[in-house]
Design a protein around this motif. Structure first.
Motif, mmCIF file in Angstrom:
data_model
loop_
_atom_site.group_PDB
_atom_site.id
_atom_site.type_symbol
_atom_site.label_atom_id
_atom_site.label_comp_id
_atom_site.label_asym_id
_atom_site.label_seq_id
_atom_site.Cartn_x
_atom_site.Cartn_y
_atom_site.Cartn_z
ATOM 1 N N PHE A 69 52.567 9.934 61.963
ATOM 2 C CA PHE A 69 52.352 9.264 60.677
ATOM 3 C C PHE A 69 52.570 10.225 59.517
ATOM 4 O O PHE A 69 53.312 9.914 58.579
ATOM 5 N N TRP A 70 51.922 11.396 59.568
ATOM 6 C CA TRP A 70 51.898 12.301 58.425
ATOM 7 C C TRP A 70 53.220 13.036 58.208
ATOM 8 O O TRP A 70 53.651 13.226 57.068
ATOM 9 N N ARG A 71 53.876 13.442 59.297
ATOM 10 C CA ARG A 71 55.070 14.272 59.168
ATOM 11 C C ARG A 71 56.394 13.509 59.294
ATOM 12 O O ARG A 71 57.441 14.034 58.950
ATOM 13 N N PHE A 72 56.324 12.276 59.805
ATOM 14 C CA PHE A 72 57.558 11.522 60.014
ATOM 15 C C PHE A 72 57.572 10.192 59.244
ATOM 16 O O PHE A 72 58.465 9.961 58.434
ATOM 17 N N LEU A 73 56.598 9.328 59.515
ATOM 18 C CA LEU A 73 56.589 8.018 58.864
ATOM 19 C C LEU A 73 56.432 8.120 57.350
ATOM 20 O O LEU A 73 57.192 7.506 56.589
ATOM 21 N N LEU A 74 55.419 8.869 56.912
ATOM 22 C CA LEU A 74 55.120 8.967 55.481
ATOM 23 C C LEU A 74 56.273 9.556 54.673
ATOM 24 O O LEU A 74 56.691 8.967 53.667
ATOM 25 N N PRO A 75 56.836 10.706 55.096
ATOM 26 C CA PRO A 75 57.972 11.243 54.327
ATOM 27 C C PRO A 75 59.174 10.296 54.287
ATOM 28 O O PRO A 75 59.854 10.181 53.262
ATOM 29 N N GLU A 76 59.455 9.616 55.404
ATOM 30 C CA GLU A 76 60.601 8.707 55.452
ATOM 31 C C GLU A 76 60.406 7.488 54.555
ATOM 32 O O GLU A 76 61.370 6.930 54.033
ATOM 33 N N ALA A 77 59.138 7.068 54.387
ATOM 34 C CA ALA A 77 58.855 5.833 53.642
ATOM 35 C C ALA A 77 58.442 6.079 52.196
ATOM 36 O O ALA A 77 58.106 5.142 51.486
ATOM 37 N N ARG A 78 58.482 7.328 51.730
ATOM 38 C CA ARG A 78 57.951 7.653 50.396
ATOM 39 C C ARG A 78 58.582 6.829 49.278
ATOM 40 O O ARG A 78 57.883 6.294 48.424
ATOM 41 N N GLY A 79 59.896 6.735 49.263
ATOM 42 C CA GLY A 79 60.567 5.982 48.212
ATOM 43 C C GLY A 79 60.142 4.525 48.197
ATOM 44 O O GLY A 79 59.844 3.948 47.142
ATOM 45 N N SER A 80 60.074 3.934 49.369
ATOM 46 C CA SER A 80 59.663 2.537 49.486
ATOM 47 C C SER A 80 58.198 2.353 49.101
ATOM 48 O O SER A 80 57.821 1.353 48.489
ATOM 49 N N LEU A 81 57.351 3.332 49.443
ATOM 50 C CA LEU A 81 55.933 3.257 49.087
ATOM 51 C C LEU A 81 55.734 3.330 47.580
ATOM 52 O O LEU A 81 54.875 2.634 47.022
ATOM 53 N N ILE A 82 56.523 4.147 46.910
ATOM 54 C CA ILE A 82 56.436 4.249 45.450
ATOM 55 C C ILE A 82 56.822 2.925 44.806
ATOM 56 O O ILE A 82 56.171 2.456 43.861
ATOM 57 N N LEU A 83 57.873 2.298 45.318
ATOM 58 C CA LEU A 83 58.257 0.981 44.810
ATOM 59 C C LEU A 83 57.170 -0.055 45.068
ATOM 60 O O LEU A 83 56.919 -0.930 44.231
ATOM 61 N N ALA A 84 56.500 0.047 46.209
ATOM 62 C CA ALA A 84 55.419 -0.881 46.547
ATOM 63 C C ALA A 84 54.278 -0.768 45.544
ATOM 64 O O ALA A 84 53.758 -1.781 45.057
ATOM 65 N N VAL A 85 53.890 0.462 45.214
ATOM 66 C CA VAL A 85 52.812 0.668 44.240
ATOM 67 C C VAL A 85 53.249 0.198 42.847
ATOM 68 O O VAL A 85 52.450 -0.345 42.083
ATOM 69 N N THR A 86 54.522 0.382 42.528
ATOM 70 C CA THR A 86 55.048 -0.081 41.245
ATOM 71 C C THR A 86 54.942 -1.596 41.140
ATOM 72 O O THR A 86 54.483 -2.137 40.125
ATOM 73 N N ILE A 87 55.353 -2.297 42.183
ATOM 74 C CA ILE A 87 55.271 -3.764 42.207
ATOM 75 C C ILE A 87 53.816 -4.210 42.099
ATOM 76 O O ILE A 87 53.483 -5.159 41.367
ATOM 77 N N ALA A 88 52.928 -3.519 42.811
ATOM 78 C CA ALA A 88 51.504 -3.858 42.772
ATOM 79 C C ALA A 88 50.929 -3.646 41.376
ATOM 80 O O ALA A 88 50.081 -4.425 40.924
ATOM 81 N N THR A 89 51.379 -2.605 40.681
ATOM 82 C CA THR A 89 50.897 -2.333 39.320
ATOM 83 C C THR A 89 51.253 -3.472 38.386
ATOM 84 O O THR A 89 50.423 -3.917 37.581
#
Length: 199
Positions: free
Chosen positions: A116-136
């Motif tokens: 999760f910490w070293r593979f999933l999270l780094p790979e999904a960072r861009g998408s996660l930022i967009l997710a938080v933006t949409i939520a905002t």
């Protein structure tokens, strides 16, 4: 009000989304019971319109913050509303990571936490930022209704002065302010997400 609800909702939402992604069948830590119960709770909360949720959890709000009126009384339902929404967005972001990345991590002997910490999270960072933006942006929409418990906000200003007092100028100013605010947040979020995706 927006900032506190967003921070608390993001923390809870990331935890919920991570749990949903990891415990699903075929996930890193498959657990059908946890995934099913958590998914049902998330769907129930997401199915309620915010104004109904706000009224329905008034006793819970009063228990947590000692009041059912004001900014803090609005932060509780805003957080409860946005956390499952962010959770689903986070889940989708993590599921977008190619399956080969997870398999490669397992082949290298990585633990579930390391995957999760070293593979999933780094790979999904861009998408996660967009997710938080949409939520905002969605949270800004919900804060307009927070005025029903005396929390104020730009949306409440538009309703109280622009609509109820027939002040066209106040309505136009608040609408323009909201549009500029949303556009600014979306542009900043998209720009940051693009940088992480290029990496």
């Amino acid at each position: 009000m927006l900032g506190v609800a967003l921070v608390l909702g993001s923390i809870l939402g990331i935890a919920i989304g991570t749990a949903l992604a990891l415990t699903r069948p075929g996930g890193v830590l498959p657990n059908r019971a946890v995934n099913l119960v958590l998914g049902i709770v998330v769907n129930i909360v997401r199915s309620l319109p915010f104004i109904i949720l706000l009224v329905a959890i008034l006793p819970f709000t009063r228990f947590l913050v000692g009041t059912s009126i004001g900014v803090w009384a609005a932060i509780v339902p805003l957080t409860v509303m946005i956390a499952p929404y962010i959770g689903r967005l986070v889940e989708n972001s993590l599921l977008e990571v190619p399956r080969g990345v997870i398999e490669a991590a397992r082949a290298m002997g990585a633990s579930p936490f390391q995957i999760f910490w070293r593979f999933l999270l780094p790979e999904a960072r861009g998408s996660l930022i967009l997710a938080v933006t949409i939520a905002t942006v969605g949270l800004i929409d919900a804060t307009a209704m927070a005025g029903t418990v005396g929390a104020g906000g730009i949306g409440d200003l538009a309703l109280s002065y622009g609509y109820q007092r027939y002040d066209g100028f106040a309505m136009v100013v608040t609408v323009i302010t909201l549009i500029v605010l949303v556009q600014g947040i979306q542009m900043v979020g998209s720009s940051i997400a693009r940088r992480f995706r290029r990496r």
